[in-house]
Design a protein around this motif. Structure first.
Motif, PDB file in Angstrom:
ATOM      1  N   ARG A  29       0.845  -1.186   0.000  1.00 12.45           N
ATOM      2  CA  ARG A  29       0.000   0.000   0.000  1.00 12.45           C
ATOM      3  C   ARG A  29       0.880   1.235   0.000  1.00 12.45           C
ATOM      4  N   VAL A  30       0.519   2.197  -0.796  1.00 12.07           N
ATOM      5  CA  VAL A  30       1.285   3.439  -0.855  1.00 12.07           C
ATOM      6  C   VAL A  30       1.129   4.170   0.479  1.00 12.07           C
ATOM      7  N   GLY A  31       2.225   4.299   1.192  1.00  9.06           N
ATOM      8  CA  GLY A  31       2.232   5.036   2.446  1.00  9.06           C
ATOM      9  C   GLY A  31       2.170   4.192   3.696  1.00  9.06           C
ATOM     10  N   LEU A  32       1.960   2.876   3.575  1.00  7.41           N
ATOM     11  CA  LEU A  32       1.746   2.098   4.795  1.00  7.41           C
ATOM     12  C   LEU A  32       3.012   1.405   5.286  1.00  7.41           C
ATOM     13  N   LEU A 283       1.077   9.489  -5.205  1.00  4.28           N
ATOM     14  CA  LEU A 283       0.830   9.485  -3.763  1.00  4.28           C
ATOM     15  C   LEU A 283      -0.533   8.886  -3.419  1.00  4.28           C
ATOM     16  N   GLU A 284      -1.185   8.314  -4.421  1.00  6.63           N
ATOM     17  CA  GLU A 284      -2.514   7.738  -4.243  1.00  6.63           C
ATOM     18  C   GLU A 284      -2.418   6.221  -4.163  1.00  6.63           C
ATOM     19  N   CYS A 294       5.373  11.077   0.745  1.00  7.60           N
ATOM     20  CA  CYS A 294       6.098   9.813   0.901  1.00  7.60           C
ATOM     21  C   CYS A 294       7.491  10.020   1.469  1.00  7.60           C
ATOM     22  N   ASP A 295       7.835  11.252   1.816  1.00  4.90           N
ATOM     23  CA  ASP A 295       9.185  11.608   2.248  1.00  4.90           C
ATOM     24  C   ASP A 295       9.385  11.232   3.721  1.00  4.90           C
ATOM     25  N   SER A 296      10.232  10.241   3.976  1.00  2.75           N
ATOM     26  CA  SER A 296      10.428   9.768   5.351  1.00  2.75           C
ATOM     27  C   SER A 296      11.516  10.530   6.093  1.00  2.75           C
ATOM     28  N   TYR A 306       4.671  11.858   7.188  1.00  3.16           N
ATOM     29  CA  TYR A 306       3.486  12.431   6.553  1.00  3.16           C
ATOM     30  C   TYR A 306       2.774  11.374   5.697  1.00  3.16           C
ATOM     31  N   SER A 307       3.136  10.116   5.850  1.00  2.46           N
ATOM     32  CA  SER A 307       2.573   9.070   4.990  1.00  2.46           C
ATOM     33  C   SER A 307       1.230   8.584   5.526  1.00  2.46           C
TER      34      SER A 307
END
Length: 659
Positions: A29-32, A283-284, A294-296, A306-307
């Motif tokens: 998943r994008v962001g998880l 980012l979706e 997506c910047d860690s 911010y994810s």
């Protein structure tokens, strides 16, 4: 280091820093789950007995192939006489991260080069219990833990596979990582390691003078071994070259939907508009969540990122997608919202991309108040109406109406203060204070109007009248309590103790952004004049700060704060909305050009920029920044069309007109 590009297919997302290193890899998943969390997948070169990792000592430039989510990086090292050009993509259908690496020998003699790839994976975001192993049957390296498998492989342009490999340990006393093994040009060949592990692969290139060789490299991502083996076989049989071409062609077709005529725009703004849409799409998550970033790198501040899906940011992104003609993306987001809405009819602070409630720093206020930002609930309703207004897809709306519209609207009505007529206290959009904010009140007004219009569509006259009356009462309360006639502008907020916050805050632009007041209303004009006067950054960089004395990542105490893209674009949107002739749009166009000029060369827009250097500050990219840019461009084009139509009508009415 800010991210300069991101590529994705909605399940697998990869982000790069400015030195061509992969720093974030999300799957499935994008962001998880970030399987790097800021650690690196990096590339190194061994030539003539010398070794160098791409980074310091290299001149690098990273961007995208035109109108695509295929990145293009160029790195040169004068001392090594090496130039490396890389194309990166995530295939739209297959969960494959693809790289084409073209290595140029700039020397006058033939040379034997070794190209190394180091993999510092943190599967599931940690280093406990990982395994990495070399699989000789396919000449590949496989990292895995539980239900996450990452298979790394490649082949040269001459059909030669991995020539060296090593698995080893990292982040342990005396063990920097297996990447150290590459720096003498020869890997140990250790086939397996468990625990806190990493790996390195090597390829040989024999290049004649002034010639170029190619390496095709890929990472297959899956939930089990059989899946990544299948993807590896596909990469070999189809070829990375063809898979890259398929991806490039897909994105080129995607960003060039004919819904919006970009011809009136300067070329650089049209290019940034398309790039913004593609970056927002990256980012979706395929199942509807739109993460903020997506910047860690932000992990270094508070061990969080911010994810997450903020419904505010997502609603604004959905509005941008709709204006641009990408209704599929907004529908997925609204379905995500429909699932996430609480039984009480409101949204929590933020959500993980799987729909679970995200981490929060908002304390429970008690006294019947909620630890929420009410505008997040309101703006989803507002965006949903804007969606229906454009597409009239009644079948879709009917499916979400009972929950997302009725339940959320009932909450907004119930959360109005019977004494003041304003929304009860909640946290502000900047997530810092508890109060009744002009931004929140304006967004709730917009949501009530949206809900009233939905009620009319569904022939509920009584509900329509209740909502219209509630919206009118709220607007009157905003004028009587949130507008200060002595200061000649709206206030930022009223707090639960009755105190009034007169700090100039760019978010007061909400009074026109969501339709509560006309952009040419005297109260709006005065408010926007104060925002411009107090918050414009008086350096060569320019731009608008969030509010007076904003301390968040503040660069200089002599300035109100750092310039933010979203705040500057709100000013542009006001100039567009109030323009009454072509000349009135010129200043807005300059602010759109400002946003393009202060984006990274790749087109990525950060949250903030440095007020003296213009470099990116905080997370990059930020979906909200790109969404506001897309909305501003669409509103600019719409205003041009309206002006052109008005001029045609005027000409047609003149005596002797040929119309």
């Amino acid at each position: 280091m800010p991210r300069v590009s991101v590529i994705s297919n909605g399940r697998l997302a990869v982000a790069f820093d400015g030195q061509t290193n992969v720093r974030d890899l999300f799957y499935p998943r994008v962001g998880l789950e970030n399987h790097l969390s800021g650690h690196k997948l990096k590339m190194g070169v061994w030539a003539d007995g010398r070794f160098s990792w791409l980074g310091d000592g290299w001149q690098t430039k990273t961007g995208y192939m035109p109108e695509t989510l295929v990145s293009r990086s160029i790195a040169g090292n004068a001392a090594l006489q090496i130039r490396i050009e890389t194309n990166d993509a995530v295939h739209r259908t297959h969960d494959l991260f693809l790289r084409k690496i073209m290595v140029s020998n700039l020397a006058q003699q033939q040379r034997k080069l070794r190209i190394f790839f180091a993999h510092d994976f943190h599967i599931y975001g940690d280093v406990v219990g990982d395994t990495v192993m070399y699989e000789p049957a396919i000449n590949a390296m496989i990292h895995y833990k539980r239900q996450r498998y990452l298979l790394v492989n490649g082949i040269t342009g001459k059909g030669e596979g991995i020539s060296q490999f090593a698995a080893g340990h990292k982040e342990l006393p005396g063990r920097d990582g297996t990447w150290r093994d590459a720096e003498d040009g020869a890997l140990s060949g250790n086939p397996i390691a468990q625990g806190s592990v990493d790996s390195v692969l090597g390829f040989d290139l024999d290049l004649s003078a002034k010639s170029r060789g190619t390496i095709y490299y890929w990472i297959a991502c899956g939930r089990n071994l059989s899946r990544v083996l299948d993807l590896d076989a596909r990469a070999k049989s189809i070829g990375v070259e063809q898979l890259l071409l398929e991806t490039e062609n897909y994105w080129s077709a995607w960003v060039n939907k004919p819904e919006v005529d970009l011809n009136p725009l300067p070329r650089e703004i049209a290019r940034a508009y398309k790039s913004s849409l593609a970056i927002m799409s990256a980012l979706e998550d395929r199942r509807g969540g739109i993460i903020a970033s997506c910047d860690s790198d932000i992990l270094q501040f508070n061990k969080d990122t911010y994810s997450y899906v903020w419904m505010r940011d997502g609603a604004i992104a959905a509005q941008a997608f709709d204006l641009a003609g990408f209704r599929e993306s907004s529908i997925r987001f609204f379905l995500f919202c429909n699932q996430a809405l609480t039984e009480g009819g409101f949204f929590h602070h933020k959500y993980s991309p799987d729909g679970s409630v995200g981490s929060s720093w908002l304390p429970s206020p008690g006294g019947g108040l909620l630890a929420i930002e009410e505008d997040e609930t309101a703006l989803v309703l507002y965006a949903l109406w804007r969606h229906f207004e454009r597409y009239r897809d009644i079948e879709f709306i009917e499916g979400v109406y009972p929950n997302l519209v009725l339940k959320a609207t009932d909450f907004l009505l119930d959360y109005l203060d019977s004494d003041t007529g304003l929304p009860r206290a909640s946290f502000d959009l900047w997530e810092e204070k508890l109060g009744t904010f002009t931004w929140t009140a304006a967004s709730v007004y917009a949501a009530l109007i949206a809900a009233a219009r939905f009620a009319r569509v569904f022939y509920n006259r009584e509900r329509h009248e209740i909502l219209v009356r509630a919206a009118a009462d709220l607007k009157a309360a905003m004028i009587s309590q949130l507008y200060d006639p002595e200061k000649g502008r709206f206030l930022r907020a009223i707090y639960p103790d009755g105190s009034r916050d007169a700090i100039v805050d760019s978010s007061m632009a909400a009074v026109f952004l969501f339709g509560a007041f006309s952009a040419r209303d005297r109260m709006v004009e005065e408010t926007m004049a104060s925002i411009r006067a107090q918050l414009w950054i008086g350096t060569d960089v320019g731009g608008l700060a969030r509010y007076e004395n904003d301390e968040y990542q503040r660069i200089s105490p002599d300035l109100p704060g750092n310039p933010w893209f979203i705040c500057t674009l709100w000013l542009a949107r006001w100039l567009i909305a109030r323009a009454d002739g072509p000349g009135g749009l010129d200043e807005a166009l300059k602010l759109l050009e400002w946003a393009v000029r202060h984006s990274q060369p790749s087109g990525v827009m950060a949250e903030q920029i440095h007020p003296f250097t213009g470099s990116s500050v905080s997370v990059s990219p930020l979906a909200w920044s790109h969404a506001e840019f897309v909305i501003a461009v669409c509103e600019y084009l719409q205003k041009r069309r309206e002006m052109a139509s008005a001029e045609e009508n005027r000409m047609a009415k003149e005596p002797g007109s040929c119309f």
